[in-house]
Scaffold this active site. Sequence first.
Site, mmCIF file in Angstrom:
data_model
loop_
_atom_site.group_PDB
_atom_site.id
_atom_site.type_symbol
_atom_site.label_atom_id
_atom_site.label_comp_id
_atom_site.label_asym_id
_atom_site.label_seq_id
_atom_site.Cartn_x
_atom_site.Cartn_y
_atom_site.Cartn_z
ATOM 1 N N ASP A 1 -2.634 -4.293 9.962
ATOM 2 C CA ASP A 1 -1.660 -4.984 9.123
ATOM 3 C C ASP A 1 -0.524 -4.059 8.733
ATOM 4 O O ASP A 1 -0.605 -2.835 8.889
ATOM 5 C CB ASP A 1 -2.336 -5.550 7.870
ATOM 6 C CG ASP A 1 -2.953 -4.474 6.987
ATOM 7 O OD1 ASP A 1 -3.560 -3.535 7.542
ATOM 8 O OD2 ASP A 1 -2.826 -4.555 5.751
ATOM 9 N N ASP B 1 3.284 3.127 10.471
ATOM 10 C CA ASP B 1 2.130 2.781 9.627
ATOM 11 C C ASP B 1 1.619 1.379 9.973
ATOM 12 O O ASP B 1 1.958 0.424 9.301
ATOM 13 C CB ASP B 1 2.568 2.856 8.165
ATOM 14 C CG ASP B 1 1.428 2.682 7.186
ATOM 15 O OD1 ASP B 1 0.263 2.876 7.579
ATOM 16 O OD2 ASP B 1 1.700 2.341 6.026
ATOM 17 N N GLU C 1 -3.780 7.400 10.301
ATOM 18 C CA GLU C 1 -2.629 7.225 9.416
ATOM 19 C C GLU C 1 -1.583 8.304 9.706
ATOM 20 O O GLU C 1 -1.907 9.389 10.199
ATOM 21 C CB GLU C 1 -3.069 7.326 7.949
ATOM 22 C CG GLU C 1 -3.937 6.186 7.466
ATOM 23 C CD GLU C 1 -3.119 4.963 7.054
ATOM 24 O OE1 GLU C 1 -1.874 4.982 7.217
ATOM 25 O OE2 GLU C 1 -3.730 3.988 6.575
ATOM 26 N N HIS D 1 6.217 2.220 4.612
ATOM 27 C CA HIS D 1 6.608 1.312 3.534
ATOM 28 C C HIS D 1 8.104 1.387 3.235
ATOM 29 O O HIS D 1 8.533 1.024 2.133
ATOM 30 C CB HIS D 1 5.813 1.591 2.248
ATOM 31 C CG HIS D 1 4.338 1.484 2.403
ATOM 32 N ND1 HIS D 1 3.475 1.442 1.317
ATOM 33 C CD2 HIS D 1 3.528 1.413 3.498
ATOM 34 C CE1 HIS D 1 2.220 1.354 1.739
ATOM 35 N NE2 HIS D 1 2.234 1.337 3.070
ATOM 36 N N HIS E 1 -5.607 0.541 10.873
ATOM 37 C CA HIS E 1 -5.461 -0.828 10.377
ATOM 38 C C HIS E 1 -4.365 -1.543 11.152
ATOM 39 O O HIS E 1 -3.400 -0.928 11.614
ATOM 40 C CB HIS E 1 -5.186 -0.848 8.872
ATOM 41 C CG HIS E 1 -3.926 -0.153 8.433
ATOM 42 N ND1 HIS E 1 -2.692 -0.763 8.451
ATOM 43 C CD2 HIS E 1 -3.716 1.102 7.940
ATOM 44 C CE1 HIS E 1 -1.777 0.070 7.992
ATOM 45 N NE2 HIS E 1 -2.367 1.212 7.680
ATOM 46 N N GLU F 1 -5.667 -3.423 5.220
ATOM 47 C CA GLU F 1 -5.687 -2.130 4.540
ATOM 48 C C GLU F 1 -4.619 -2.059 3.462
ATOM 49 O O GLU F 1 -4.811 -1.420 2.421
ATOM 50 C CB GLU F 1 -5.503 -1.007 5.566
ATOM 51 C CG GLU F 1 -5.717 0.406 5.020
ATOM 52 C CD GLU F 1 -4.452 1.071 4.488
ATOM 53 O OE1 GLU F 1 -4.558 2.174 3.914
ATOM 54 O OE2 GLU F 1 -3.356 0.491 4.635
ATOM 55 N N GLU F 2 -3.484 -2.716 3.707
ATOM 56 C CA GLU F 2 -2.358 -2.613 2.788
ATOM 57 C C GLU F 2 -2.508 -3.490 1.550
ATOM 58 O O GLU F 2 -1.686 -3.402 0.629
ATOM 59 C CB GLU F 2 -1.056 -2.989 3.516
ATOM 60 C CG GLU F 2 -0.702 -2.108 4.704
ATOM 61 C CD GLU F 2 -0.268 -0.708 4.315
ATOM 62 O OE1 GLU F 2 -0.381 -0.365 3.122
ATOM 63 O OE2 GLU F 2 0.177 0.039 5.203
#
Length: 388
Positions: free
Chosen positions: A83, A113, A170, A357, A81, A145-146
């Site tokens: 984003d 990530d 990932e 994150h 992803h 995705e997030e």
Amino acid sequence: MSGIQMPNTVEKLRALIAANSMSSVLPDYDNSNLGVIELLASWFGDLGFKCEVIAIADNPGKYNLIATLGTGTGGLVLSGHTDTVPCNPERWASDPFTLTERNNRFYGLGTCDMKGFFALVLAAVEKYHTQSFHQPLIVLATADEESSMSGARSLSSSQFSQGRYAVVGEPTSLKPIRMHKGIIMETIRLVGKAGHSSDPSLGVSAMDAMHNVMGELKQLRIDLASRYQNAHFAVNTPTLNLGCLHGGDNPNRICGSCELAFDLRALPGMSNDDLRTEILQRLNPIAAENRVELTLESLFPGINPFAESENSELVQIAERLTASTSNAVNYATEAPFLQNLGMETIILGPGSIDQAHQVDEFIAQDQIDPCVNLLSQLIEHFCLTPRG
């Protein structure tokens, strides 16, 4: 394609980090991912890939990229992803949108990530782009995705009509993952009747009813844990978290409405739809007994639990190349969407999920060369080797 001057891996990563592609359910924090998509399309296009930039319907500013090198059936999909989650720049030791090197790490929002994965895919592909591919290599870059996973959800079966093998990059510290839990996020709304608190007969308390609803959900959590276990997971049962509660407007008014949001993470073999049905079956009698109206609303469509067979070719090849037994994780990814399109699928990528994150997100430099070597071996096996 001789004479191509590709920016080196660090410069690619620097450019990707500088392109703000945060996604969020809150509009103030949501950004387009087009800048990242355009960078990737340019770089993969220079390597001879056919690049399709696809707008996500009903999601302005959001795009997928499908970059394909070679033709034929089968082949390998490397998916990720584009984003990132939102961040708090004031809490970072350095600018999250400026790639910063220190302590043998590269810091920046998305380094781990998972923009770093694309930079390493490009590094692995560069030495092969002039060779004949017996099966195609497809790089898939998705949006959101997030937040909503709208990019993965939008993929149609016609775009991936052939059987392939898919690696979702990932952060797994380069250890193969073949199972993860699903997730649903739901809101329960109860509507009663407001009234003066001095006389309970003047109203119907939605908060009192919600107390009983919460008790039933806690019992459901216990029941699910007794019915379902999977020893591959560190948390080996389904989980149900009561996340936020809002109701009422004043201490001296009977609460007329109350709202509870929760998430439920199911194990492979469980059904999100069946769980929603069971929740309503257990809560509707409570609503009737308490004389309140109940609605159950999904905050997003949910992600199904994921499991790939330990006997699949992709799992066995990944285990051999990494010298690691495939494992399970508690978080969710885009893997179920690719598997549903007929692909053997695993999660395998550089960096640790512990950095995802987080403030001062980073990817360790000692993950870079091993990841490029691993991706090279996967490309050689699934794309460059003739298959019967």
